[in-house]
Design a protein around this motif. Structure first.
Motif, short mmCIF file in Angstrom:
data_model
loop_
_atom_site.label_atom_id
_atom_site.label_comp_id
_atom_site.label_asym_id
_atom_site.label_seq_id
_atom_site.Cartn_x
_atom_site.Cartn_y
_atom_site.Cartn_z
N GLY A 44 72.26 -59.61 93.17
CA GLY A 44 71.58 -58.73 94.12
C GLY A 44 70.68 -57.80 93.10
N LEU A 45 71.14 -57.09 92.23
CA LEU A 45 70.37 -56.37 91.35
C LEU A 45 69.48 -57.25 90.54
CD1 LEU A 45 69.88 -53.79 89.85
CD2 LEU A 45 71.81 -54.05 88.20
N ALA A 46 69.83 -58.26 90.03
CA ALA A 46 68.91 -59.24 89.16
C ALA A 46 67.59 -59.52 90.31
CB ALA A 46 69.31 -60.33 88.86
N ARG A 47 68.04 -59.93 91.47
CA ARG A 47 67.05 -60.19 92.57
C ARG A 47 65.78 -58.96 92.68
NH1 ARG A 47 67.45 -62.71 98.57
NH2 ARG A 47 65.48 -62.97 99.10
N ALA A 48 66.44 -57.91 92.51
CA ALA A 48 65.66 -56.66 92.72
C ALA A 48 64.56 -56.59 91.37
CB ALA A 48 66.28 -55.43 92.85
N THR A 49 64.89 -57.13 90.43
CA THR A 49 63.99 -56.98 89.10
C THR A 49 62.78 -58.21 89.19
OG1 THR A 49 65.22 -58.52 87.67
CG2 THR A 49 66.15 -56.28 87.56
N GLN A 60 72.18 -52.52 81.07
CA GLN A 60 73.46 -51.97 80.70
C GLN A 60 74.41 -52.34 81.86
OE1 GLN A 60 73.68 -47.97 78.98
NE2 GLN A 60 75.90 -47.92 79.34
N THR A 61 73.97 -51.87 83.08
CA THR A 61 74.83 -52.26 84.21
C THR A 61 75.19 -53.71 84.38
OG1 THR A 61 73.99 -50.50 85.39
CG2 THR A 61 75.06 -52.02 86.64
N ILE A 62 74.16 -54.61 84.23
CA ILE A 62 74.58 -56.04 84.41
C ILE A 62 75.38 -56.53 83.19
CG2 ILE A 62 73.37 -58.34 83.83
CD1 ILE A 62 71.08 -57.36 85.53
N GLU A 85 80.01 -49.93 92.48
CA GLU A 85 79.09 -48.70 93.01
C GLU A 85 78.11 -48.60 91.99
OE1 GLU A 85 82.16 -46.01 93.29
OE2 GLU A 85 82.86 -46.44 95.34
N LYS A 86 78.61 -48.78 90.74
CA LYS A 86 77.51 -48.36 89.70
C LYS A 86 76.39 -49.27 89.60
CE LYS A 86 77.19 -47.91 84.51
NZ LYS A 86 77.93 -47.97 83.40
N THR A 87 76.45 -50.72 90.25
CA THR A 87 75.59 -51.69 90.21
C THR A 87 74.73 -51.40 91.58
OG1 THR A 87 77.33 -53.48 89.30
CG2 THR A 87 75.27 -54.27 90.70
N HIS A 88 75.34 -50.87 92.79
CA HIS A 88 74.43 -50.50 93.82
C HIS A 88 73.64 -49.47 93.31
CE1 HIS A 88 77.90 -52.48 96.59
NE2 HIS A 88 77.09 -53.42 96.35
N ALA A 89 74.00 -48.35 92.62
CA ALA A 89 73.40 -47.31 92.28
C ALA A 89 72.18 -47.78 91.38
CB ALA A 89 74.28 -46.31 91.65
N ALA A 90 72.48 -48.67 90.60
CA ALA A 90 71.45 -49.34 89.69
C ALA A 90 70.16 -49.83 90.51
CB ALA A 90 71.98 -50.00 88.55
N LYS A 91 70.62 -50.76 91.40
CA LYS A 91 69.71 -51.24 92.45
C LYS A 91 68.73 -50.25 93.20
CE LYS A 91 69.37 -54.68 96.30
NZ LYS A 91 69.96 -55.87 97.07
N CYS A 98 66.08 -48.98 99.62
CA CYS A 98 66.34 -50.43 100.17
C CYS A 98 67.44 -50.74 101.11
CB CYS A 98 66.27 -51.31 98.94
SG CYS A 98 66.32 -53.21 99.35
N GLY A 99 68.41 -50.01 100.72
CA GLY A 99 69.73 -50.40 101.22
C GLY A 99 69.93 -50.00 102.73
N SER A 100 68.98 -49.07 102.99
CA SER A 100 68.93 -48.24 104.61
C SER A 100 67.72 -48.92 105.19
CB SER A 100 68.76 -46.60 104.36
OG SER A 100 67.84 -46.43 103.54
N CYS A 101 66.93 -49.86 104.58
CA CYS A 101 66.01 -50.40 105.07
C CYS A 101 66.34 -51.28 106.40
CB CYS A 101 64.80 -51.03 104.40
SG CYS A 101 63.62 -52.01 105.00
#
Length: 530
Positions: A44-49, A60-62, A85-91, A98-101
C-alpha cells in the motif's frame, strides 16, 4: 478458533508445498498473519509513491519492513505490529489524511495478501519470485544503509516491484519484473561490496581457528559487520574475546576488523545448529540480521538482539548501540575455565576465508595460466544456504568427490558442510576458497566475468559449474541475478522452491537449464561431460 497461515517462502516449508498451521522455522500462525499484514501495508505504501514522490523515510521503511519478513529475522509480534504502524505513518506522510478519506478509490487500504495466495498459480508463482527476491535484496540494501551507502535506482525499484506484486496481474508484466529483480539485485550487491570494502578494507585470506580460549567471550551471529565493529570497539581492553558464528566468519578477512586482537576465531557452524551449539555456552550471543533460530528458554537470557531482529523474552539493543548488557553478561558468565578445542563437521580444527574477488583477481594471470597448462581442469561454485532438511550432506560428498585438479569457490553458510576439509592446493591456491557471505555472490560473478574475458568466451562456455543450495529469500534474489546474467545449467537443491508452479518451472528449465541436484556422482558426471 485456531489460527491458520500460509507460507512457502523457505526451502523447508512443510510437505514441500507450504506451512499452514505453524512454520517449520518456528513462526506461529499469528506471526505469519502479522507478517502478511506488514507486507500488505508495504505494498500500500508503494502504491502511494505512484502519485507522490517517495522520501528517504519511505525507502527506509520499505527496506526495514521487507527485511523484517525474511525467514528467521523477527518472531516478536509486538515488534512486527510496531513496524506496521511505522509503515502506515510513512504512508500518511506521503498522503496526509488519505486514511480517513471517504472517497471509494481503494487507495486508503493495505493490500490483502490473501489475494496473492489465492491467485492463479502461475501469477502467484511470478509474484512470489518478485516478492521473495525483494525481501532478499532488502537485506543487502539494509546492510549497505547501515554503513551510509544508498542507491536511488535500488530504492526506487523496491517501490516498483512491490506495486507490481499487488497490482499487476499478467504474465507479460510480471515476467520481465522477475528478471529485473535480478538486475537490480546485482547493483545492490555491488553497492554493499563497495560499502564493506570502503569501510573495512579489501578482504585478504585468513586462517581462522575454531578454538575458544578460556575466559569471558561473546559470540556474534547473523551478518552485520557494523554491529561487530561497534562491539569490538566497546569491548577493547575489557578482557573479553569475540568469536564469529555462521555468516559472520568472513569478518576475519577485513583488515579494519582484523586489527582488533580480541577478535579471536569462529565458534560453531551454520545457523540451523544454534539451538544445539548455544545451549550450554557460558557466554552471551548477539543476534544480528537473519539466519537465526528462536532461542530456547534455557538460554534466552543469554541472547541479545539488535536492529530488526526480535524474539520474545530477549534483551533488545536499541539504536544507541550500547552493548553494555551484553558485556556485563559476558563478564558474569565468565566463559570457559580452560581453552576449548572445537571442530567443524568433518573434524577440522580451522577454516579459511578471505578469498574475495579482490584477492582472486589479483592472481588472475596465474589462474589463467594454470588452466591453460592443464593444472586446473574445472571450477565449481558450491555455494548458498545451509539448513536442516535431510539431503544437505550431498554438498559435502560432492566437494569430496570433485577432481583433485579442480577449484571449489564457496560463499554463504552452506560452506560449513565442507569448509573444514583439507583438499590441498593447486599452484599455491587452496582448492577450497571461501569468498565470503551470501552477498559476496557479487564477487563470484566478477571472477566469472573476468575469466570469461581472459579466455575470450562467455561465462557459460567456461569450465565452471554452479551447484547451489538455498534456504531463504536472499538465495532467491541471487538466483534471479544469475538468470538475469544468462547463466545456465545451474544445479539447485536440496529441493526446488515450492513457489515455482509447473509452468514457471518448465520455463526456467527450458530457457536456463535449471535442474535439481541428484547424486554427487551423477551430477559430477553430467557437469564434467563424462
Amino acid at each position: 478458533m485456531e489460527n491458520k497461515m500460509f507460507c512457502y517462502q523457505c526451502e523447508q516449508t512443510a510437505g514441500c508445498t507450504g506451512c499452514t498451521q505453524s512454520g517449520v522455522c518456528g513462526k506461529s500462525a499469528d506471526t505469519a498473519r502479522l507478517q502478511d499484514e506488514l507486507t500488505g501495508a508495504l505494498i500500500g505504501l508503494a502504491r502511494a509513491t505512484e502519485s507522490n514522490p517517495a522520501t528517504q523515510n519511505t525507502y527506509q521503511t520499505i527496506i526495514e519492513g521487507l527485511f523484517t519478513t525474511i525467514t528467521n529475522v523477527s518472531f516478536d509480534d509486538d515488534a512486527i505490529i510496531r513496524q506496521i504502524e511505522k509503515t502506515h505513518a510513512a504512508k500518511e506522510e506521503l498522503v496526509p489524511g488519505c486514511g480517513s478519506c471517504g472517497a471509494p478509490c481503494g487507495k486508503t487500504e493495505d493490500y490483502d495478501m490473501q489475494q496473492l495466495w489465492n491467485d492463479n498459480e502461475d501469477i502467484r508463482s511470478l509474484k512470489s519470485l518478485i516478492l521473495f527476491g525483494l525481501r532478499g535484496m532488502a537485506a543487502y540494501a539494509y546492510h549497505a544503509q547501515m554503513l551510509g551507502y544508498q542507491d536511488d535506482e535500488v530504492n526506487d525499484f523496491f517501490c516498483e516491484g512491490l506495486f507490481k506484486v499487488g497490482y499487476e496481474n499478467t504474465m507479460e508484466e510480471l515476467l520481465p519484473t522477475v528478471l529485473k529483480v535480478g538486475e537490480i539485485n546485482l547493483k545492490c550487491m555491488a553497492l554493499l561490496d563497495k560499502a564493506n570494502t570502503e569501510s573495512y578494507g579489501t578482504p585478504t585470506p585468513a586462517v581462522v581457528p575454531l578454538t575458544v580460549e578460556k575466559g569471558p567471550f561473546i559470540v556474534v551471529t547473523g551478518h552485520d559487520l557494523k554491529d561487530l565493529e561497534l562491539l569490538l570497539e566497546q569491548t577493547k581492553d575489557k578482557g573479553i574475546n569475540i568469536y564469529t558464528h555462521g555468516e559472520m566468519l568472513p569478518a576475519h578477512a577485513y583488515p579494519k576488523l582484523k586489527k582488533y586482537p580480541h577478535l579471536k576465531g569462529n565458534f560453531g557452524t551454520a545457523w540451523q545448529n544454534q539451538q544445539k551449539e548455544f545451549a550450554n555456552l557460558p557466554a552471551p550471543a548477539l543476534f544480528t540480521t537473519n539466519c537465526l533460530m528462536p532461542p530456547k528458554a534455557s538460554y534466552a537470557d543469554r541472547v541479545f538482539t539488535t536492529e530488526v531482529v526480535a524474539f520474545p523474552d530477549t534483551v533488545h539493543i536499541g539504536e544507541d548501540k550500547d552493548f553494555t548488557p551484553v558485556i556485563e553478561k559476558a563478564l558474569e558468565l565468565g566463559g570457559f575455565a580452560e581453552d576449548m578445542e572445537f571442530t567443524g563437521i568433518n573434524g577440522g580444527n580451522k577454516v579459511q576465508t578471505g578469498f574475495g574477488h579482490g584477492t582472486i583477481l589479483s592472481v588472475a594471470d596465474k589462474v589463467v595460466e594454470a588452466v591453460k597448462a592443464g593444472d586446473i581442469s574445472h571450477f565449481f561454485l558450491v555455494a548458498g544456504c545451509d539448513g536442516a532438511r535431510p539431503g544437505r550432506n550431498y554438498y559435502t560428498e560432492f566437494v569430496k568427490q570433485t577432481p583433485k585438479d579442480s577449484i571449489i569457490l564457496t560463499l554463504a553458510c552452506g560452506k560449513y558442510r565442507f569448509n573444514d576439509l583439507d583438499l590441498g592446493e593447486i599452484g599455491g591456491l587452496p582448492r577450497i576458497m571461501d569468498m565470503g557471505q551470501c552477498n559476496d555472490a557479487y564477487g563470484a560473478i566478477q571472477v566469472a566475468v573476468a575469466l570469461a574475458d581472459a579466455f575470450g568466451c562467455g561465462v557459460n562456455d567456461l569450465p565452471l559449474s554452479f551447484v547451489l543450495s538455498w534456504y531463504e529469500q536472499k538465495a532467491v534474489c541471487i538466483l534471479l541475478t544469475l538468470l538475469h546474467l544468462g547463466i545456465k545449467n545451474i544445479r539447485l537443491g536440496p529441493s526446488l522452491p515450492a513457489f515455482l508452479s509447473p509452468n514457471i518451472l518448465n520455463f526456467l528449465v527450458e530457457n536456463y537449464g535449471i535442474a535439481p541436484i541428484t547424486t554427487p556422482e551423477e551430477d559430477l558426471k553430467a557437469l564434467l561431460g563424462k
